[in-house]
Design an enzyme around this catalytic site. Structure first.
Site: not given
Ligand code: FAD
Ligand code: NAD
Length: 471
Positions: A42-43, A52, A184, A203, A271, A444
């Site tokens: 996903v990342c 980013k 997000i 929110e 979430g 600085h």
């Molecule tokens: P994932 O990255 O979710 O990867 C899991 C993989 O497992 C996937 O490719 C999936 O297809 C695969 N999989 C699932 N089931 C199976 C199966 N049965 N067999 C084989 N493969 C399978 N985190 C940050 O730290 N910084 C950020 O800036 C940030 N930005 C984000 C922005 C967005 C829009 C989103 C959605 C998330 C963001 N996150 C960020 C969160 C971050 O992406 C996750 O915390 C991270 O990817 C988790 O890593 P993971 O290795 O647990 O799994």
């Molecule tokens: P989040 O938990 O960060 O935020 C979800 C927000 O939705 C909360 O503020 C919650 O109160 C609100 N909410 C929940 N149900 C609602 C409803 N029915 N109506 C209105 N508001 C509601 O979740 P996210 O933004 O979906 O991101 C998921 C996770 O992915 C994050 O918690 C984080 O771990 C990861 N992520 C990290 C980064 C980063 O590190 N920069 C960026 C994106 C995502």
């Protein structure tokens, strides 16, 4: 055992590929299974990296507008969405392709497919060419998470987006409702607002980014109020209907409008849910907790001794760097080392503009625990570097143990906070005292000085900010 896979890693995200690569570096025979062409998860494909890349562009657009204040006027940007999309995709392809190469160089066997468990020591991998059984001594489950949704959303409507489809950047809508004011919602809301959408955020709690200290959020909220059309707090979506004009949404709560509003697109960002419903997991002894996360111990070992779980599927915070670090712990534990996942600080960064970052104990947590703390704050209005950047909308704060003067936490809001927080993480991990930060010479003029200056505030001797000495 010579032909057996010593470690099978299921899922190729930042948890899975970090684990697979380390295991190979330690000499194990490793297989890594993921449905994509290359590791990344996903990342890399639909999370951290594409968001980013787009946020970088958003920042550039905002900065070019701000430049008018300094006597430099650019004309309004013309957005070539196709080219922007192409650039973002190029970044993803480069990075994931690089990981594919690294897997080959390490002789990690990469299987493009989906794994299901046959028993505690066997997975079956479905690939394009058929099904293969893979026996392993240890497995690491790193299957990540997927977007959660809310009830009542019209099914199959292409105008209702989640983070994955929003990052595809099919178009820039005139209006967008973002449901959820968390990571997000605020990051992607920032992107679309900069590209020209009128963005509204709804929110359900009484503030953006629940869990983050309010003084940090306040600085960001002030700026977001300018770039977003509206921010509706303590409000929920209660109905969403498809119409010819777009999605008609009804709200309930203190901050929402009485009448239904129509939006071209709605982004649901409420979430994420762990991918713990891995097929065949019932054939093992792995158990999940009430929130669907796989239950693990300090070594990230599940209730089935041959299977470990890391990353989003194994619990919060759902962050890439937490996943990778857990990967390290699990691999070392599987190789017989005496290790545990016990970080003092996992940094969190929200890459909005300004960025918010924190690590270790927060003020909110400390107050919740009735734990005595001292909070030292350095406002960026007193930072020379912030002034030169015209970015005095920032704050650096330290959470300090009043007895030992140890740094327990750090919070920063401001431009580049995500880079600055690393010093806080190191300070917390190394059990640094506030005086260690104060007596470390910082370059600085930089924003990094604000960390030292916050420590000076603690001792009552801040050169650039008058605060009488603590009693
Ligand atoms: P994932 O990255 O979710 O990867 C899991 C993989 O497992 C996937 O490719 C999936 O297809 C695969 N999989 C699932 N089931 C199976 C199966 N049965 N067999 C084989 N493969 C399978 N985190 C940050 O730290 N910084 C950020 O800036 C940030 N930005 C984000 C922005 C967005 C829009 C989103 C959605 C998330 C963001 N996150 C960020 C969160 C971050 O992406 C996750 O915390 C991270 O990817 C988790 O890593 P993971 O290795 O647990 O799994
Ligand atoms: P989040 O938990 O960060 O935020 C979800 C927000 O939705 C909360 O503020 C919650 O109160 C609100 N909410 C929940 N149900 C609602 C409803 N029915 N109506 C209105 N508001 C509601 O979740 P996210 O933004 O979906 O991101 C998921 C996770 O992915 C994050 O918690 C984080 O771990 C990861 N992520 C990290 C980064 C980063 O590190 N920069 C960026 C994106 C995502």
């Amino acid at each position: 055992m010579s032909d057996e896979t010593q470690l099978a890693v299921i899922g190729g995200g930042p948890g899975g590929y970090a684990a697979a690569f380390l295991a190979a570096d330690l000499g194990m025979k490793v297989a890594l299974v993921d449905p994509e062409a290359n590791p990344g998860g996903v990342c890399l494909y639909r999370g951290c990296i594409p968001s980013k890349a787009l946020l970088h562009v958003a920042k550039l657009i905002e900065e070019s507008r701000q430049a008018a204040n300094w006597g430099v006027k650019f004309s309004d940007p013309k957005i070539d969405v196709e080219k922007l999309r192409g650039w973002k995709e190029g970044v993803v392809t480069k990075l994931t392709g690089g990981l594919g190469q690294l897997a080959k160089q390490r002789s990690v066997r990469y299987l493009r497919g989906t794994a299901s468990f046959v028993n505690s020591n066997t997975v079956s991998v479905k690939t394009a060419s058929g099904e293969e059984k893979l026996e392993f001594r240890h497995a690491i489950l790193a299957t990540g998470s997927r977007p959660a949704t809310i009830p009542g959303v019209p099914a199959g409507n292409g105008n209702v987006l989640d983070s994955t489809s929003a990052l595809e950047l099919a178009s820039v809508p005139k209006t967008m409702l973002v449901v959820g004011g968390g990571y997000i919602g605020l990051e992607l809301g920032t992107v679309y607002a900069a590209l020209g959408s009128k963005v509204s955020v709804v929110e359900m709690t009484d503030g953006l980014i629940p869990g983050c200290d309010r003084d940090l959020v306040a600085v960001l909220a002030k700026r977001l109020e300018k770039i977003f059309d509206s921010i509706m707090l303590k409000t929920k979506v209660v109905e969403m209907k498809e119409t010819d004009k777009g999605l008609r949404v009804k709200f309930e709560g203190e901050g929402g409008p009485q009448n239904a509003q129509t939006y071209e697109k709605v982004l649901i960002a409420v979430g994420r849910k762990p991918n713990s419903d891995v097929p065949g997991l019932e054939n093992t002894r792995v158990i999940t907790n009430s929130r669907g996360f796989i239950q693990v111990n300090a070594q990230r070992q599940t209730a089935d001794s041959s299977i470990y779980a890391i990353g989003d599927v194994a619990g919060e915070p759902m962050l890439a760097h937490k996943a990778s670090h857990e990967g390290r712990t699990a691999v070392e534990a599987a190789s017989g080392r005496n290790v545990a996942f016990e970080p003092r600080a996992i940094p969190a960064v929200i890459f909005t503009d300004p960025e918010i970052a924190w690590a270790g104990l927060t003020e909110t947590e400390a107050r919740g625990q009735n734990r005595p703390i001292h909070v030292a704050k350095f406002p960026w209005g007193a930072s020379g570097r912030a002034l030169t950047l015209d970015r005095t909308d920032g704050l650096t704060k330290l959470i300090i143990d009043p007895e030992t003067e140890q740094v327990l936490g750090m919070g920063i809001v401001g431009a580049g906070a995500g880079e600055l927080i690393a010093e806080g993480v190191l300070a917390i991990e190394m059990a640094a005292l506030a005086s260690d930060l104060e007596l470390t010479i910082h370059p600085h003029p930089t924003l990094s000085e604000t960390v030292m200056q916050a420590a000076e505030v603690f001792s009552g001797t801040a050169t650039d900010f008058y605060r009488p000495r603590r009693k």
